[in-house]
Design a protein around this motif. Structure first.
Motif, PDB file in Angstrom:
ATOM      1  N   LEU A  80       0.837  -1.193   0.000  1.00 25.24           N
ATOM      2  CA  LEU A  80       0.000   0.000   0.000  1.00 25.24           C
ATOM      3  C   LEU A  80       0.877   1.251   0.000  1.00 25.24           C
ATOM      4  N   ALA A  86      -7.422   2.445  -2.925  1.00 28.19           N
ATOM      5  CA  ALA A  86      -7.724   2.029  -1.554  1.00 28.19           C
ATOM      6  C   ALA A  86      -8.388   0.661  -1.552  1.00 28.19           C
ATOM      7  N   TYR A 179      -4.486  -2.618   4.852  1.00 30.57           N
ATOM      8  CA  TYR A 179      -3.974  -1.249   4.899  1.00 30.57           C
ATOM      9  C   TYR A 179      -2.604  -1.150   5.581  1.00 30.57           C
ATOM     10  N   VAL A 200      -4.860   6.815   7.200  1.00 30.37           N
ATOM     11  CA  VAL A 200      -4.891   6.831   5.740  1.00 30.37           C
ATOM     12  C   VAL A 200      -5.921   7.864   5.282  1.00 30.37           C
ATOM     13  N   VAL A 202      -7.997   8.949   2.055  1.00 30.04           N
ATOM     14  CA  VAL A 202      -8.433   8.503   0.723  1.00 30.04           C
ATOM     15  C   VAL A 202      -9.093   9.683   0.019  1.00 30.04           C
ATOM     16  N   LYS A 207      -8.469   6.799  -4.150  1.00 30.74           N
ATOM     17  CA  LYS A 207      -7.043   6.499  -4.123  1.00 30.74           C
ATOM     18  C   LYS A 207      -6.394   7.041  -2.841  1.00 30.74           C
ATOM     19  N   ILE A 208      -5.288   6.415  -2.453  1.00 28.62           N
ATOM     20  CA  ILE A 208      -4.582   6.837  -1.246  1.00 28.62           C
ATOM     21  C   ILE A 208      -3.876   8.161  -1.510  1.00 28.62           C
TER      22      ILE A 208
END
Length: 231
Positions: A80, A86, A179, A200, A202, A207-208
């Protein structure tokens, strides 16, 4: 009586005695065999009864109710990273029901993973995100907290500290692993597997956008809010 007569009489008595001994032996053998057959029949009857009893017990048993199980997907061999898609997830939450990534399609989303509900650091972090919940909403950003605690523990955590952020239960570690928030940790010289404090962000395209590993709680929620506003 002559010697010949005495000898004949002696032989006759000997044969009679031998005959009696043989009959007695046959009677004894017959009795033992009968006892053996009777014992075998009793044993067989008890065994059959035991089998019937076990079958009856199994028939009356009720199926156990299963707990809600969460899920998450991650492409094999993919680490990741920012810019990656994600991983999808679906987990039970405090108050009932479940939450999925698809519920936030077209919206920014903050996922903060914490080690354990109602511990000092995790409590401060959850309270900070709750304090800023209105500001995150103004930035069109949803916030979710995730740990390996049970739903019941998450509900107690929420009620005790009046948290407004939804808390997800990942007892199977599926989302935590997807994750990268589940891994090896060490404390007081002991190594073990557990939740690594991770956040995280998003973006609205799923998308991250940002990753924070080994998070330090103080000031962290404000930093995440600034990042969300910048997208």
């Amino acid at each position: 009586m002559s010697k010949k007569t005495r000898k004949k009489s002696s032989n006759t008595i000997g044969k009679r005695a031998a005959t009696k001994v043989a009959r007695a032996a046959r009677r004894s053998t017959g009795t033992s065999a009968a006892k053996t057959r009777t014992a075998a029949a009793k044993t067989k009857g008890k065994t059959a009864a035991a089998v019937r009893s076990q079958a009856s017990h199994k028939a009356d048993s009720k199926a156990l109710k299963s707990k809600p199980v969460g899920s998450a997907t991650k492409a094999p061999g993919v680490t990741l990273a920012e810019g990656a898609k994600a991983p999808a997830f679906s987990l039970p939450r405090d108050g009932g029901g479940s939450v999925s990534l698809k519920d936030f399609a077209g919206k920014k989303l903050v996922l903060f993973f914490y080690p354990r509900a109602d511990t000092p650091g995790c409590t401060r972090e959850a309270i900070d995100f709750t304090r800023l919940s209105s500001a995150f909403a103004d930035a069109d950003t949803a916030v979710l907290g995730i740990s390996a605690d049970t739903v019941k523990a998450q509900e107690s955590f929420r009620s005790k500290h009046q948290l407004s952020v939804p808390l997800l239960s990942d007892e199977q570690h599926s989302m935590l692993e997807a994750y990268g928030a589940w891994g090896e940790k060490s404390m007081y010289g002991r190594t073990f597997m557990g939740t690594i404090r991770t956040t995280v962000l998003v973006d609205s395209n799923g998308k991250i956008a940002r990753l924070w590993r080994h998070v330090k709680v103080d000031g962290h929620a404000d930093e995440v809010l600034a990042a969300a506003r910048s997208l």
